[in-house]
Write an enzyme that holds these catalytic residues in place. Structure first.
Site, PDB file in Angstrom:
ATOM      1  N   TRP A  14      20.310 -82.640  -3.397  1.00 29.80           N
ATOM      2  CA  TRP A  14      20.999 -83.948  -3.828  1.00 29.80           C
ATOM      3  C   TRP A  14      20.612 -84.002  -5.454  1.00 29.80           C
ATOM      4  CZ3 TRP A  14      19.223 -88.547   0.084  1.00 29.80           C
ATOM      5  CH2 TRP A  14      19.817 -88.208   1.186  1.00 29.80           C
ATOM      6  N   HIS A  99      16.198 -73.086  -9.718  1.00 29.82           N
ATOM      7  CA  HIS A  99      17.670 -73.337  -9.860  1.00 29.82           C
ATOM      8  C   HIS A  99      17.987 -73.158 -11.385  1.00 29.82           C
ATOM      9  CE1 HIS A  99      21.241 -75.797  -9.755  1.00 29.82           C
ATOM     10  NE2 HIS A  99      21.292 -76.048  -8.578  1.00 29.82           N
ATOM     11  N   SER A 217      29.656 -74.854  -5.757  1.00 29.72           N
ATOM     12  CA  SER A 217      31.137 -75.605  -5.305  1.00 29.72           C
ATOM     13  C   SER A 217      31.297 -75.131  -3.814  1.00 29.72           C
ATOM     14  CB  SER A 217      32.185 -75.380  -6.041  1.00 29.72           C
ATOM     15  OG  SER A 217      31.820 -75.723  -7.588  1.00 29.72           O
ATOM     16  N   GLY A 238      25.568 -78.596  -3.701  1.00 30.70           N
ATOM     17  CA  GLY A 238      25.129 -79.671  -4.369  1.00 30.70           C
ATOM     18  C   GLY A 238      26.022 -80.907  -4.031  1.00 30.70           C
ATOM     19  N   GLY A 239      26.960 -81.214  -4.935  1.00 26.19           N
ATOM     20  CA  GLY A 239      27.858 -82.328  -4.552  1.00 26.19           C
ATOM     21  C   GLY A 239      28.263 -82.534  -3.148  1.00 26.19           C
TER      22      GLY A 239
HETATM   23  C1  PEP Z   1      23.781 -76.372  -6.475  1.00 24.04           C
HETATM   24  O1  PEP Z   1      23.140 -77.441  -7.028  1.00 24.04           O
HETATM   25  O2  PEP Z   1      22.867 -75.589  -6.126  1.00 24.04           O
HETATM   26  C2  PEP Z   1      25.103 -76.331  -6.251  1.00 24.04           C
HETATM   27  C3  PEP Z   1      25.421 -75.309  -5.782  1.00 24.04           C
HETATM   28  O3  PEP Z   1      25.769 -77.375  -6.759  1.00 24.04           O
HETATM   29  P1  PEP Z   1      27.478 -77.627  -6.377  1.00 24.04           P
HETATM   30  O4  PEP Z   1      27.553 -77.241  -4.809  1.00 24.04           O
HETATM   31  O5  PEP Z   1      27.947 -78.939  -6.786  1.00 24.04           O
HETATM   32  O6  PEP Z   1      28.349 -76.590  -7.043  1.00 24.04           O
END
Ligand code: PEP
Length: 256
Positions: A14, A99, A217, A238-239
């Site tokens: 998150w 990260h 993503s 993430g998102g």
């Molecule tokens: C993440 O924060 O580890 C990530 C993969 O973000 P997103 O899915 O938004 O690219």
């Protein structure tokens, strides 16, 4: 994925989003959308401020709570930091380590990632260790060398027992929060490289038991293809993990 040898993990990150007052309703929505999902482990890595409520909200379901960072020392004069035993005491099961946002904005290195991973393991937490290259490194053709260095720095400090508790996440930096996903083949290639490094250090049986996730993503539309790859054992999301229905769709995509 290869469910014969390892559990699939669909982990959400998150980041610094949502408010503590929203935790109860967000978890209720995730639980309603995901159901039991017996084919995978669901993990939600929330901000520190949300942990107590998140643990309470997940008492009656299969979702585990994760944190997004930790300090490498168990206690001491480190103002503002949070240690592995503190997280463990709250009921946290997983913690993200290294990260790319921590590496980029807070100067984390392969060495500090190793120290934090060892601290997490010592406290009985499962570290989700992130590795991956920047766009510049990919364009220079040094992805494999870079990931090998990141992984090998950690493996040198582990034994065949402790490495089984580690979860790796291959997260190409250029794919995080950009909407630009690695192709399934690119994700597979690097996840297979990580598994080969595990095999070289600890043998086949250990290597095939360690989950390796892809992150960058991942969403409801691309999850199925990515998760179909033999060495991609789940996602770090993430998102899309902030939208309970989309997270649930990714969880369903793992049922293949
Ligand atoms: C993440 O924060 O580890 C990530 C993969 O973000 P997103 O899915 O938004 O690219």
């Amino acid at each position: 994925m290869n469910r014969k040898y390892r559990k699939t993990i669909i982990a959400g990150n998150w980041k610094m989003n949502t408010l503590p007052s929203e935790v109860k309703s967000l978890f209720a929505a995730v639980k309603a959308s995901c159901g039991r999902a017996a084919w995978c482990r669901m993990v939600l890595c929330v901000p520190y401020t949300h942990i107590q409520q998140a643990v309470k909200a997940t008492r009656d379901c299969r979702i585990s709570v994760g944190a997004q960072n930790l300090h490498q020392s168990p206690h001491g004069a480190y103002t503002g930091e949070v240690s592995a035993p503190m997280l463990k005491d709250l009921g946290v099961k997983y913690v993200i380590v290294g990260h790319s946002e921590r590496r980029q904005y807070y100067g984390e290195t392969d060495v500090s990632v190793r120290e934090k991973t060892l601290a997490a393991l010592e406290a009985g937490l499962r570290p989700i260790v992130c590795v991956g290259e920047t766009l510049q490194q990919r364009d220079l053709g040094v992805t494999n060398e870079l990931v090998t260095l990141q992984v090998a720095t950690l493996l040198a400090a582990l034994d065949s027992h402790s490495v089984r508790k580690v979860v790796f996440a291959y997260e190409p930096v250029w794919a995080i929060g950009t909407g630009r996903t690695a192709t399934a083949e690119q994700a597979q290639e690097v996840c297979a490289l990580i598994r080969a490094l595990l095999r070289k250090s600890f043998g086949t049986v250990v290597a095939r038991s360690v989950p390796i996730l892809y992150g960058g993503s991942m969403n409801a539309s691309n999850a199925k293809e990515l998760l179909a790859m033999g060495d991609v054992d789940g996602g770090l999301i993430g998102g899309a993990s902030l939208k309970p229905e989309e997270y649930a769709e990714i969880v369903r995509a793992a049922n293949q």
